[in-house]
Design an enzyme around this catalytic site. Sequence first.
Site, PDB file in Angstrom:
ATOM      1  CG  HIS A  39      -2.033  -0.988   1.085  1.00 46.51           C
ATOM      2  ND1 HIS A  39      -3.301  -0.653   0.690  1.00 46.51           N
ATOM      3  CD2 HIS A  39      -2.046  -2.331   1.261  1.00 46.51           C
ATOM      4  CE1 HIS A  39      -4.063  -1.733   0.643  1.00 46.51           C
ATOM      5  NE2 HIS A  39      -3.319  -2.775   0.987  1.00 46.51           N
ATOM      6  CG  ASP A  53       0.143   9.292   0.541  1.00 44.40           C
ATOM      7  OD1 ASP A  53       0.065   8.109   0.908  1.00 44.40           O
ATOM      8  OD2 ASP A  53      -0.586  10.205   0.983  1.00 44.40           O
TER       9      ASP A  53
HETATM   10  P1  ADQ Z   1      -3.112   6.272   4.513  1.00 42.15           P
HETATM   11  O1  ADQ Z   1      -1.713   6.737   4.695  1.00 42.15           O
HETATM   12  O2  ADQ Z   1      -3.911   6.108   5.745  1.00 42.15           O
HETATM   13  O3  ADQ Z   1      -3.168   4.903   3.664  1.00 42.15           O
HETATM   14  P2  ADQ Z   1      -5.011   7.579   2.565  1.00 42.15           P
HETATM   15  O4  ADQ Z   1      -4.868   6.822   1.296  1.00 42.15           O
HETATM   16  O5  ADQ Z   1      -5.197   9.029   2.350  1.00 42.15           O
HETATM   17  O6  ADQ Z   1      -3.785   7.405   3.547  1.00 42.15           O
HETATM   18  O7  ADQ Z   1      -6.263   6.998   3.325  1.00 42.15           O
HETATM   19  C1  ADQ Z   1      -6.719   7.596   4.489  1.00 42.15           C
HETATM   20  C2  ADQ Z   1      -8.175   7.207   4.751  1.00 42.15           C
HETATM   21  O8  ADQ Z   1      -8.510   7.651   6.052  1.00 42.15           O
HETATM   22  C3  ADQ Z   1      -9.121   7.862   3.777  1.00 42.15           C
HETATM   23  O9  ADQ Z   1     -10.100   6.941   3.404  1.00 42.15           O
HETATM   24  C4  ADQ Z   1      -9.721   9.049   4.560  1.00 42.15           C
HETATM   25  O10 ADQ Z   1     -11.070   9.299   4.289  1.00 42.15           O
HETATM   26  C5  ADQ Z   1      -9.595   8.575   5.982  1.00 42.15           C
HETATM   27  N1  ADQ Z   1      -9.301   9.734   6.859  1.00 42.15           N
HETATM   28  C6  ADQ Z   1      -8.205  10.492   6.884  1.00 42.15           C
HETATM   29  N2  ADQ Z   1      -8.305  11.454   7.829  1.00 42.15           N
HETATM   30  C7  ADQ Z   1      -9.508  11.299   8.388  1.00 42.15           C
HETATM   31  C8  ADQ Z   1     -10.214  11.966   9.438  1.00 42.15           C
HETATM   32  N3  ADQ Z   1      -9.703  12.986  10.126  1.00 42.15           N
HETATM   33  N4  ADQ Z   1     -11.419  11.497   9.762  1.00 42.15           N
HETATM   34  C9  ADQ Z   1     -11.954  10.459   9.094  1.00 42.15           C
HETATM   35  N5  ADQ Z   1     -11.349   9.790   8.115  1.00 42.15           N
HETATM   36  C10 ADQ Z   1     -10.147  10.203   7.770  1.00 42.15           C
HETATM   37  C11 ADQ Z   1      -2.204   3.984   3.123  1.00 42.15           C
HETATM   38  C12 ADQ Z   1      -1.151   4.597   2.196  1.00 42.15           C
HETATM   39  C13 ADQ Z   1      -1.834   5.366   1.094  1.00 42.15           C
HETATM   40  C14 ADQ Z   1      -2.810   4.469   0.330  1.00 42.15           C
HETATM   41  C15 ADQ Z   1      -3.728   3.734   1.295  1.00 42.15           C
HETATM   42  C16 ADQ Z   1      -4.548   2.668   0.575  1.00 42.15           C
HETATM   43  O11 ADQ Z   1      -0.263   5.428   2.926  1.00 42.15           O
HETATM   44  O12 ADQ Z   1      -0.884   5.910   0.186  1.00 42.15           O
HETATM   45  O13 ADQ Z   1      -3.597   5.257  -0.533  1.00 42.15           O
HETATM   46  O14 ADQ Z   1      -2.994   3.074   2.324  1.00 42.15           O
HETATM   47  O15 ADQ Z   1      -3.723   1.812  -0.166  1.00 42.15           O
END
Ligand code: ADQ
Length: 467
Positions: free
Chosen positions: A163, A373
Site C-alpha cells: 500500500h 504517498d
Molecule cells: P493512509 O496513509 O492512511 O493509507 P489515505 O490513502 O489518504 O492514507 O487513506 C486515508 C483514509 O482515512 C481515507 O479513506 C480518509 O477518508 C480517511 N481519513 C483520513 N483522515 C480522516 C479523518 N480525520 N477522519 C476520518 N477519516 C479520515 C495507506 C497509504 C496510502 C494508500 C492507502 C490505501 O499510505 O498511500 O492510498 O494506504 O492503499
Amino acid sequence: MARNGRPLVIAANRLPVARSDDGWVTSPGGLVRAVLPTVVRTGGSWVGWTGEVAESARDTPEPIVSDGVTLHPVALTAADVEDYYEGFSNDTLWPLYHDAIRDSGFHTGDWDAYVRVNTRFAERIAAVAPPDAMVWLHDYHLQLVPAVLRAARDDLRIGWFDHIPWPPVELFQRLPWRAEILEGLLGADVLGFQRDGGARNFLAAAVQLGAATEVAPGVVEGPSGHRTRVGHFPISIDVEAFEQLAGARPALRQAAQIRARLGDPEVILLGVDRLDYTKGIGARLRAFAALLDAGRLDPARHVMVQVATPTRENVEMYREERNEIEQLVGEINGRHARLGFTAVHYLYQMLPLDELVPLYIAGDVMLVTPLRDGMNLVAKEYVAAHTDDDGVLVLSEFTGAADELDRALLVNPHDERALADAIVAAVDMSRSERRQRMESMRTRLHDADVAAWADAFLTELAGPTPP
Ligand code: ADQ
C-alpha cells in the site's frame, strides 16, 4: 468462493474490526474500505491482529464472525507491539519506504520481533486457509509471510500488495535485512504495487541485490526456481458510494451549515490527513502562512480547515510532528486571526464518513500535499464527492494518485513558492476551468474504482503461473 473456485483469505496487520462497548464494530480506514467489500461478497476470511494486547503469544483467540466473514485473530504481546509494530514497521520500514523523509532506526531487537510475528501470521494462515485458497497479504508489516507460508502450504496461491511506496534501490539497500525481506516476498506468486515506478524499483532491487533474475518482463525467478509476477495495481475507492453520500440532501445541507459556521468565507481551503510526517501538512500550512503574510490571501475571505487524524501516537516521530503542526497553527492564528474569525481551523480527530463528505463538498480547494504517498485516497474521495463538478484539487506529484488525477494542479511540495503559487491559482481559477478539470478527473475515477482494483489483482493471482 473467489476465482477458479478458490476461497479467499485476506491477511493484514489489523483485522477490519475493533472492540467497542457494543461488541466488535467495523473500523474505518483506507484498507478496510478497499478490501472488506470483496471479502463480504465472496464469503472469505481475514487473519490479523485485533488491536488488543495479549498476555502471551501462545493465546489463540477464538474466531470472530462479522458480516458473514470469519476473522482469525493473531495474538500480539506488548513486546510485539512495541518492537514489531511501532519499531520495525513504523520506525524502520515506514520512513525508509517513504524516501527516508525521516531517519530510520535499525535495531536488531525490532527485526527479531518482525521475524517472530511474521512467522506467527504465516502459521495462523497455514492453519486456517482452506485447500487451494488464494491468500492476499497486505502491506509492509507482512513481507516475510509469503516465503514461510509457501514452505508450509504449497497448494496456496499467495499474493502481496504494497500500500505504500517501494523505495529506489539505493534507499532499500540501507536495510541491514534487505536480503531476508526480498527472499520473504519472493515466496509470493504475485507482488502488487501502487505505481509502475514502485514495481520497477522492486524489480531493480531483486535483480541488482542478487535475490532473483528477471526471466520475462515483470517475472522474476529466485534460487529455488519459484517464479513471481510483479505488477502495478493502483488502489481506488467506492466511487458510487461517495457520490451517493455526496448527492444526498443531508450532506448538502451540512456542507452549507459548515460554510455558514465558518463565517461564509469566499474560499474554504481544506486538508484531511492522518497526522503523519509524510503527508506534508507543515508544507501546506507554511505556504498558507506565507500567502497571508504577503497579503496574497486575506484571512477574512480565505479560511483553511485542517482535519488531522490521531495516528501512531506511541512513536516519537509522530509526537514531534504533532507538536510542530500545532505550533504552526498557533503561530498562524496568533498573527492572522481576528476576534470572531480564525485563519486555520484545526481538528485533531477522526470524523465519521457522514461528517467527512460534507466537508469535502464545502471545500473549494483541497490541499493534498504529501512528500511521498503510496496512493492517497483522500484526493480520490474529494473528487468523487464533487458531483457538482466544482472544486479544485492541489495535488503533490509524489502521490500515486497524481498518475491518474493529472488534471489536478500538480505541485512539488518541497518547493514552497510553487506550492503557494498553486494555491493562489486554485483560489483564482474560473468556474469553467474548474468544471473542465473536475469532470475529467471524475470520468477517470469512474473507470477505475476499488472493485476494479480488487478484481484486477485477484484475476492476476488466479491466473496461470508463467512457465
Ligand atoms: P493512509 O496513509 O492512511 O493509507 P489515505 O490513502 O489518504 O492514507 O487513506 C486515508 C483514509 O482515512 C481515507 O479513506 C480518509 O477518508 C480517511 N481519513 C483520513 N483522515 C480522516 C479523518 N480525520 N477522519 C476520518 N477519516 C479520515 C495507506 C497509504 C496510502 C494508500 C492507502 C490505501 O499510505 O498511500 O492510498 O494506504 O492503499
